[in-house]
Write a protein that holds these residues in place. Sequence first.
Motif, PDB file in Angstrom:
ATOM      1  N   GLU A 133       0.831  -1.198   0.000  1.00 52.93           N
ATOM      2  CA  GLU A 133       0.000   0.000   0.000  1.00 52.93           C
ATOM      3  C   GLU A 133       0.874   1.260   0.000  1.00 52.93           C
ATOM      4  O   GLU A 133       0.628   2.203  -0.747  1.00 52.93           O
ATOM      5  CB  GLU A 133      -0.886  -0.050   1.258  1.00 52.93           C
ATOM      6  N   MET A 163       2.606   1.611  -3.371  1.00 52.04           N
ATOM      7  CA  MET A 163       1.672   2.039  -4.398  1.00 52.04           C
ATOM      8  C   MET A 163       1.487   3.559  -4.366  1.00 52.04           C
ATOM      9  O   MET A 163       1.488   4.220  -5.396  1.00 52.04           O
ATOM     10  CB  MET A 163       0.337   1.336  -4.186  1.00 52.04           C
ATOM     11  N   ARG A 164       1.369   4.094  -3.165  1.00 54.35           N
ATOM     12  CA  ARG A 164       1.172   5.544  -3.045  1.00 54.35           C
ATOM     13  C   ARG A 164       2.405   6.306  -3.513  1.00 54.35           C
ATOM     14  O   ARG A 164       2.303   7.313  -4.218  1.00 54.35           O
ATOM     15  CB  ARG A 164       0.863   5.914  -1.598  1.00 54.35           C
ATOM     16  N   LYS A 221       2.730   6.345  -7.271  1.00 48.41           N
ATOM     17  CA  LYS A 221       1.789   7.257  -7.897  1.00 48.41           C
ATOM     18  C   LYS A 221       2.370   8.668  -7.921  1.00 48.41           C
ATOM     19  O   LYS A 221       2.224   9.395  -8.901  1.00 48.41           O
ATOM     20  CB  LYS A 221       0.475   7.233  -7.109  1.00 48.41           C
ATOM     21  N   LEU A 266       2.686  -2.677 -10.349  1.00 46.21           N
ATOM     22  CA  LEU A 266       1.769  -3.811 -10.413  1.00 46.21           C
ATOM     23  C   LEU A 266       2.024  -4.726  -9.232  1.00 46.21           C
ATOM     24  O   LEU A 266       3.161  -5.109  -8.969  1.00 46.21           O
ATOM     25  CB  LEU A 266       1.992  -4.580 -11.726  1.00 46.21           C
ATOM     26  N   THR A 320      -2.155 -12.616 -18.271  1.00 44.00           N
ATOM     27  CA  THR A 320      -2.893 -11.446 -18.729  1.00 44.00           C
ATOM     28  C   THR A 320      -2.385 -10.191 -18.034  1.00 44.00           C
ATOM     29  O   THR A 320      -2.219  -9.145 -18.649  1.00 44.00           O
ATOM     30  CB  THR A 320      -4.402 -11.636 -18.461  1.00 44.00           C
ATOM     31  N   ARG A 321      -2.110 -10.323 -16.733  1.00 42.86           N
ATOM     32  CA  ARG A 321      -1.618  -9.156 -15.995  1.00 42.86           C
ATOM     33  C   ARG A 321      -0.228  -8.743 -16.475  1.00 42.86           C
ATOM     34  O   ARG A 321       0.041  -7.562 -16.697  1.00 42.86           O
ATOM     35  CB  ARG A 321      -1.599  -9.453 -14.506  1.00 42.86           C
ATOM     36  N   SER A 343      -0.416  -7.294 -20.042  1.00 48.13           N
ATOM     37  CA  SER A 343      -1.043  -5.969 -20.058  1.00 48.13           C
ATOM     38  C   SER A 343      -0.088  -4.925 -19.514  1.00 48.13           C
ATOM     39  O   SER A 343       0.028  -3.821 -20.048  1.00 48.13           O
ATOM     40  CB  SER A 343      -2.317  -5.964 -19.206  1.00 48.13           C
ATOM     41  N   MET A 383       1.426  -1.909 -21.573  1.00 46.75           N
ATOM     42  CA  MET A 383       1.102  -0.567 -21.103  1.00 46.75           C
ATOM     43  C   MET A 383       2.366   0.285 -21.032  1.00 46.75           C
ATOM     44  O   MET A 383       2.402   1.417 -21.525  1.00 46.75           O
ATOM     45  CB  MET A 383       0.444  -0.681 -19.724  1.00 46.75           C
ATOM     46  N   GLU A 402      -7.096  -8.214 -22.970  1.00 51.04           N
ATOM     47  CA  GLU A 402      -8.339  -7.456 -22.964  1.00 51.04           C
ATOM     48  C   GLU A 402      -8.102  -6.022 -22.519  1.00 51.04           C
ATOM     49  O   GLU A 402      -8.742  -5.090 -23.005  1.00 51.04           O
ATOM     50  CB  GLU A 402      -9.351  -8.060 -21.978  1.00 51.04           C
ATOM     51  N   ILE A 403      -7.195  -5.861 -21.571  1.00 49.32           N
ATOM     52  CA  ILE A 403      -6.934  -4.522 -21.029  1.00 49.32           C
ATOM     53  C   ILE A 403      -6.531  -3.571 -22.147  1.00 49.32           C
ATOM     54  O   ILE A 403      -7.108  -2.490 -22.312  1.00 49.32           O
ATOM     55  CB  ILE A 403      -5.786  -4.589 -19.988  1.00 49.32           C
ATOM     56  N   PHE A 463      -4.023  -0.308 -14.179  1.00 50.16           N
ATOM     57  CA  PHE A 463      -5.204  -1.130 -14.425  1.00 50.16           C
ATOM     58  C   PHE A 463      -5.348  -2.117 -13.283  1.00 50.16           C
ATOM     59  O   PHE A 463      -4.417  -2.330 -12.512  1.00 50.16           O
ATOM     60  CB  PHE A 463      -5.092  -1.887 -15.760  1.00 50.16           C
ATOM     61  N   MET A 490      -7.715  -5.944 -12.285  1.00 49.89           N
ATOM     62  CA  MET A 490      -8.738  -6.913 -12.667  1.00 49.89           C
ATOM     63  C   MET A 490      -9.229  -7.597 -11.399  1.00 49.89           C
ATOM     64  O   MET A 490      -8.477  -7.691 -10.434  1.00 49.89           O
ATOM     65  CB  MET A 490      -8.139  -7.972 -13.593  1.00 49.89           C
ATOM     66  N   ASN A 491     -10.451  -8.094 -11.414  1.00 52.91           N
ATOM     67  CA  ASN A 491     -10.891  -8.848 -10.238  1.00 52.91           C
ATOM     68  C   ASN A 491     -10.071 -10.129 -10.178  1.00 52.91           C
ATOM     69  O   ASN A 491      -9.815 -10.758 -11.196  1.00 52.91           O
ATOM     70  CB  ASN A 491     -12.393  -9.144 -10.282  1.00 52.91           C
ATOM     71  N   SER A 492      -9.629 -10.489  -8.989  1.00 60.16           N
ATOM     72  CA  SER A 492      -8.744 -11.649  -8.924  1.00 60.16           C
ATOM     73  C   SER A 492      -9.442 -12.875  -8.364  1.00 60.16           C
ATOM     74  O   SER A 492      -9.726 -13.828  -9.080  1.00 60.16           O
ATOM     75  CB  SER A 492      -7.501 -11.317  -8.105  1.00 60.16           C
ATOM     76  N   LYS A 506      -9.952  -0.227  -5.989  1.00 57.94           N
ATOM     77  CA  LYS A 506      -9.266   0.090  -4.724  1.00 57.94           C
ATOM     78  C   LYS A 506      -8.051   0.993  -4.938  1.00 57.94           C
ATOM     79  O   LYS A 506      -7.159   0.674  -5.704  1.00 57.94           O
ATOM     80  CB  LYS A 506      -8.836  -1.223  -4.073  1.00 57.94           C
ATOM     81  N   GLY A 507      -8.030   2.110  -4.241  1.00 64.16           N
ATOM     82  CA  GLY A 507      -6.854   2.976  -4.265  1.00 64.16           C
ATOM     83  C   GLY A 507      -6.618   3.730  -5.561  1.00 64.16           C
ATOM     84  O   GLY A 507      -5.565   4.324  -5.745  1.00 64.16           O
TER      85      GLY A 507
END
Lengths: 358, 341
Positions: free
Chosen positions: A297, A300-301, A304, A311, A326-327, A330, A334, B102-103, B141, B143-145, B225-226
Amino acid sequence: MELSTTGDKKRYKVGIPRALHYYRYYPFWKKLLEELDVEIVLSPPTNKKIVEEGVTHGFGELCIPVKIYYGQVLKLVENNPDLDFLFVPRYVSEVPESYFCPKFLSLPDVIKILPEVPKILNFEVNVKEFPISTSAIELGKQLGKGQTASVDAYKKAQKYFDEYHNFLRDGGSVNHALRLVHRNLPFKLPKKQTKGDLRFLLLGHAYNIFDSFINLDFIKKLHEQGVEVLTIENLPEYLFKKPVIVNPRGGILRNYWRHEEEIMQAIRFFLTKGKNEIDGVIFLISFACGPDSLISELIMRDMKVVGLPFLEITMDEHSGEAGMMTRIESFVEMVRRKRKKLGLEPRWKSKIKFYEGT
Amino acid sequence: MVEVSDKLKTEEGKKDAFLGIDIGSVSCKFVLMDRNGEVLTSVFLRNRGSPIDSAKAGMAELRDKIQAEPDLLNYAIKCCGTTGSARYLTKAVVGGDLAKTEIIAHAVATQSMYPDVRTILEIGGQDSKIIILRDDIIVDFAMNSVCAAGTGSFLDHQAARLGIPIEDFGDYAVRSENPVSIAGRCTVFAESDMIHKQNAGYSKEDIIAGLCDSLVRNYMNNVGKGKELDEPVVFQGGVSYNKGIIQAFERHLGCKVIVPKYNVLMGALGMAILVRDYYVEHGSETVFRGLEVSDIEFKTTTFYCGDCPNNCEIVQVRMPEQDNKIIARWGSRCGKWDQLT
């Protein structure tokens, strides 16, 4: 110790599970134990069977890396019924005022619940109470060695461990270095180095990042996507000298957890001077890790604020490959599109500038 | 029939068209697009037994649509791209030139219609995602996990339970004056909470509106979230047909939520755009098998490798009519089965 009194040449056979702190301390342990005239047996790399065994024997709220440790111990014992000792060190505190997770502290006690576990070889590191040389002397005692021999072994092990770290800081990958250690080969960078047009910092505990089974070959997946991967182990030592103060306004609040402090220290550089040296940060977390979820957390802040892509990937024994792919895809796409839009040159192994003395 | 599609694929002097295919968890989408990004025709289908069946069914329907419209015969498919959770399987089957997640596909499609978009909400049949953009660039991005709470499948199920068609679900929600509060953290609890409210005598309208609210709350807490959800906000995916959810989002975000014209086709449209850009940049020959894919037989088989304790499950796709040729194979951790020969 009957064996040593007979003057027999028989060496003790000591098993080390390939899990948890193995990914952090193995070179040190190997040298230390070998200098104490011990034969080391290592369990195989994690596989499906080991995870299944570990999950069956693991209880309650354990995280997957600890469950794997269980599975690795069982495999080790199954393959080697003749072990004299199982090496389960107790890492409490490695630097003052900073501690390992309670699951590490209790490991030598908890592991005894497993069936047919041989005698535990103790090695307690707790610098708040005593120096590591004392830990080495206590270890030597269990193996029938005198004080001088043990301290000597400790010094040699530490020297070897320093060489190992220097190799990693020169760009060696942990998995490659561990292979060299395993085969008693000198530290040398491989001729073929992975190149990528992007560079990511991969954060997380060594046992999550370098156990390629449980993380579904995460680093390889990034390489295949054309990404160069940097881990905490590759960063210069000076970044880890100063403690991280999480909230300067709330008094001097230090990060209590050892691993997490390292992660925060690594990040600190990339929040300031090093922010143009990487294209993104990925934090690999095992499900149910309390400390990691906290700092994720915070990171992440911070990310930003400086605009670095971030990720977080959570994994457990049910992790699906498709969802993870997929993650990753992506995220890579990105970042690549971003660089292209901003007209930035691909990195292709450009050297990172680490400014000394900051 | 085959002549038509052959012409469509190869004949010179025709206008360029690009095909984007999105095969998701519940439905599959096909978009045929021209060079300028205009949608020529599209297909939307519920998934058949497998992605292969879905792809073939979609291709057959696309072929019928093209035959029915003489204008479309002036186009030739230059390139084909696939997206969605079955993107690699579909790519192998139809002969895709490009596969993207998809993203990326969703973001590209939305950007083409709303260049200044900053937040994309997408809720589909079984997954939901959020994409954050700033200055024309995707910056984040999610996604629901582990949880599919609040996705289309759940709404479908609840609509059936309440005895109303899913198409009318939104209208019921909009008519509500006092949405009831429903536990939204988990669909299992949401369902028992709903039953409880039903038995206590609340109206369907209020329950449905409450459900919409709780789903949006759940989405915000899990997926969003966030993240800073700035305007303009675009909402797409199957669930964006639901007026109740749109209103609930608007209430939560305190701003207008845009639903694009092709709300359920965005993934496929994005893929068509990506594959067009790919074609323009590389100008490469397509490996697209043509619309007659719907007539070709494909067979998937699985087996366990068994050469090491990992015992990976290997999947392979064969074409029985072409000497049982293997066209794709994956699943091994070590990579030794990835080679096709």
